[in-house]
Design a protein around this motif. Sequence first.
Motif, PDB file in Angstrom:
ATOM      1  N   ASP A  71      42.115  40.182  45.413  1.00 43.23           N
ATOM      2  CA  ASP A  71      40.811  40.199  45.924  1.00 43.23           C
ATOM      3  C   ASP A  71      40.657  39.871  47.331  1.00 43.23           C
ATOM      4  N   GLY A  72      41.279  38.742  47.758  1.00 44.52           N
ATOM      5  CA  GLY A  72      40.938  38.313  48.983  1.00 44.52           C
ATOM      6  C   GLY A  72      41.918  39.509  50.071  1.00 44.52           C
ATOM      7  N   HIS A  73      42.724  40.006  49.531  1.00 43.89           N
ATOM      8  CA  HIS A  73      43.362  41.048  50.284  1.00 43.89           C
ATOM      9  C   HIS A  73      42.405  42.179  50.660  1.00 43.89           C
ATOM     10  N   MET A  74      41.782  42.733  49.454  1.00 42.92           N
ATOM     11  CA  MET A  74      40.847  43.659  49.709  1.00 42.92           C
ATOM     12  C   MET A  74      39.679  43.289  50.508  1.00 42.92           C
ATOM     13  N   ALA A  75      39.122  42.120  50.232  1.00 42.33           N
ATOM     14  CA  ALA A  75      37.934  41.726  51.238  1.00 42.33           C
ATOM     15  C   ALA A  75      38.402  41.787  52.715  1.00 42.33           C
ATOM     16  N   ASP A 110      46.976  45.573  48.507  1.00 43.32           N
ATOM     17  CA  ASP A 110      46.917  45.810  46.748  1.00 43.32           C
ATOM     18  C   ASP A 110      45.618  45.636  46.238  1.00 43.32           C
ATOM     19  N   ILE A 111      45.511  46.303  45.162  1.00 41.52           N
ATOM     20  CA  ILE A 111      44.009  46.107  44.475  1.00 41.52           C
ATOM     21  C   ILE A 111      44.192  45.845  42.958  1.00 41.52           C
ATOM     22  N   ASP A 122      32.321  40.426  49.391  1.00 44.74           N
ATOM     23  CA  ASP A 122      33.095  41.418  48.743  1.00 44.74           C
ATOM     24  C   ASP A 122      34.265  40.767  47.750  1.00 44.74           C
ATOM     25  N   ARG A 123      34.720  39.632  48.424  1.00 45.67           N
ATOM     26  CA  ARG A 123      35.595  39.112  47.590  1.00 45.67           C
ATOM     27  C   ARG A 123      35.382  38.616  46.283  1.00 45.67           C
ATOM     28  N   ARG A 124      34.115  38.108  46.302  1.00 45.29           N
ATOM     29  CA  ARG A 124      33.468  37.654  44.969  1.00 45.29           C
ATOM     30  C   ARG A 124      33.172  38.544  43.843  1.00 45.29           C
ATOM     31  N   ALA A 125      32.529  39.716  44.628  1.00 47.14           N
ATOM     32  CA  ALA A 125      32.514  40.692  43.878  1.00 47.14           C
ATOM     33  C   ALA A 125      33.711  41.380  43.118  1.00 47.14           C
ATOM     34  N   LEU A 126      34.487  41.583  43.906  1.00 50.91           N
ATOM     35  CA  LEU A 126      35.822  42.146  43.300  1.00 50.91           C
ATOM     36  C   LEU A 126      36.478  41.124  42.457  1.00 50.91           C
ATOM     37  N   GLY A 168      51.046  44.573  56.380  1.00 47.21           N
ATOM     38  CA  GLY A 168      50.031  44.113  55.101  1.00 47.21           C
ATOM     39  C   GLY A 168      50.263  42.461  55.433  1.00 47.21           C
ATOM     40  N   LEU A 169      49.257  41.988  54.419  1.00 46.75           N
ATOM     41  CA  LEU A 169      49.486  40.609  54.383  1.00 46.75           C
ATOM     42  C   LEU A 169      49.301  39.880  52.961  1.00 46.75           C
ATOM     43  N   HIS A 170      49.661  38.651  52.929  1.00 48.12           N
ATOM     44  CA  HIS A 170      49.376  38.215  51.561  1.00 48.12           C
ATOM     45  C   HIS A 170      48.689  36.717  51.705  1.00 48.12           C
ATOM     46  N   VAL A 171      47.676  36.340  51.008  1.00 47.82           N
ATOM     47  CA  VAL A 171      47.264  34.904  51.174  1.00 47.82           C
ATOM     48  C   VAL A 171      48.462  34.239  50.420  1.00 47.82           C
ATOM     49  N   PHE A 172      48.388  32.825  50.766  1.00 47.89           N
ATOM     50  CA  PHE A 172      49.882  31.931  50.280  1.00 47.89           C
ATOM     51  C   PHE A 172      49.574  30.547  50.265  1.00 47.89           C
TER      52      PHE A 172
END
Length: 408
Positions: free
Chosen positions: A124-128, A96-97, A37-41, A181-185
């Motif tokens: 993309d990571g958040h959506m995945a 977020d998208i 999913d992450r890579r498709a998005l 919510g979260l955020h990669v960092f």
Amino acid sequence: MIIRENGENIMRKKKKRNDLMEISSAVNDLLTEVVADRRALHQIPELGLQEKETSAYIKKRLADFGVTEVYDLLDTAVVAVYRGEKEGKTLAFRTDIDALPVMEETGVEFASKHPGKMHACGHDGHMATMLGFAQYLSLHPEEIIGTIVLLFQPAEEGPGGAQLLIDDGFLTKFQIDQIIGLHVFPEFDEGIIACKSHAMMARNGEIYLTVKGISSHGAQPQQGADAILAASAIIQGLHAIVSRNISPMESAVLTFGKITGGEAMNIIPGMVKIEGTMRAFSDDVYDTMTERVQCVATEIAKGYGCECVVEFNHMYRVVDNDPSMVDALKKIAKTSYVQTPPYMLAEDFSMYQKEIPGLFFFVGIRNESKGYVAPLHSGKMNFDETYLLGGIECYRQLIAELNKGESV
């Protein structure tokens, strides 16, 4: 995540890697699909309020998981609802998208197919992560307490999809009690879960100054009013606000990253435009900066025979984490948890926190040996999807932890 300063490079906080969070086998089983999913998005980045292809992908995946209660909001927002048999809170989980107008430089085989656009802020990571969580809930409905609302939100980078959804009635329509919510960092090592109570990210606003003078020949400056000279003095004067009008015990940033004006080297220009950003962790400090920018800019311009028109775009508020929700996250993350310092970055998740209690946390993705060190909004930003599972694990456990003490 809004980063307006050009080329901003946050000072990294060196953190020793803690024990990694224990991931349940059921969450580990999601990894293959989370990666896919992450890579498709990642390949279909779209700017704010234009996320049609992204929304379609999300809805297809929700259908694959058998989710039947799905809503469309604001054209590109998607909401999925899970209702448990046990009574409890209504918890919203938000991702977020949208993507950024950034040219990708990662060289990965799943790079953006939309030239000049990239998921350079990790959405993309958040959506995945959220899709993995959706799949988990579909496979384990017995873990659902109360109502779980998954929000796929457009336009975090701008113009601020959170406020648009609030104005559209999202929080009241779904009767949301708390939001997460979260955020990669990339400031924290892989596997770290980082958060803090109260102010974690800054309130931000944009500043637009138009300095109006009188154009004249460069050889006859006395016949004009030099907008460039006035603009230079204004910028210098404004930079004294933080050092002289804000308490040294407070934090604030005032940055001007763009200035335009002039037509030729021997013409005194009649107009100069200046653009900048201001950020603070306190509404009082932010309001002081606003008042002083207005006063200082207009009065200095007058001293040079010019006029300065000051305009503000007040954007997001302080990301202000509910302490009890942070305590719940600490309990779940255990030794993988660290307390983050506050960052002058801004995030429209804060708009939800103005209305209801909320929790926003970081998921570490930094790995120097693999080259995962690029900052957010960089064309080289990349990460290992394995560590998205930590976000899913936190989400699934937060359901029970935040419902403790409730009537179930």
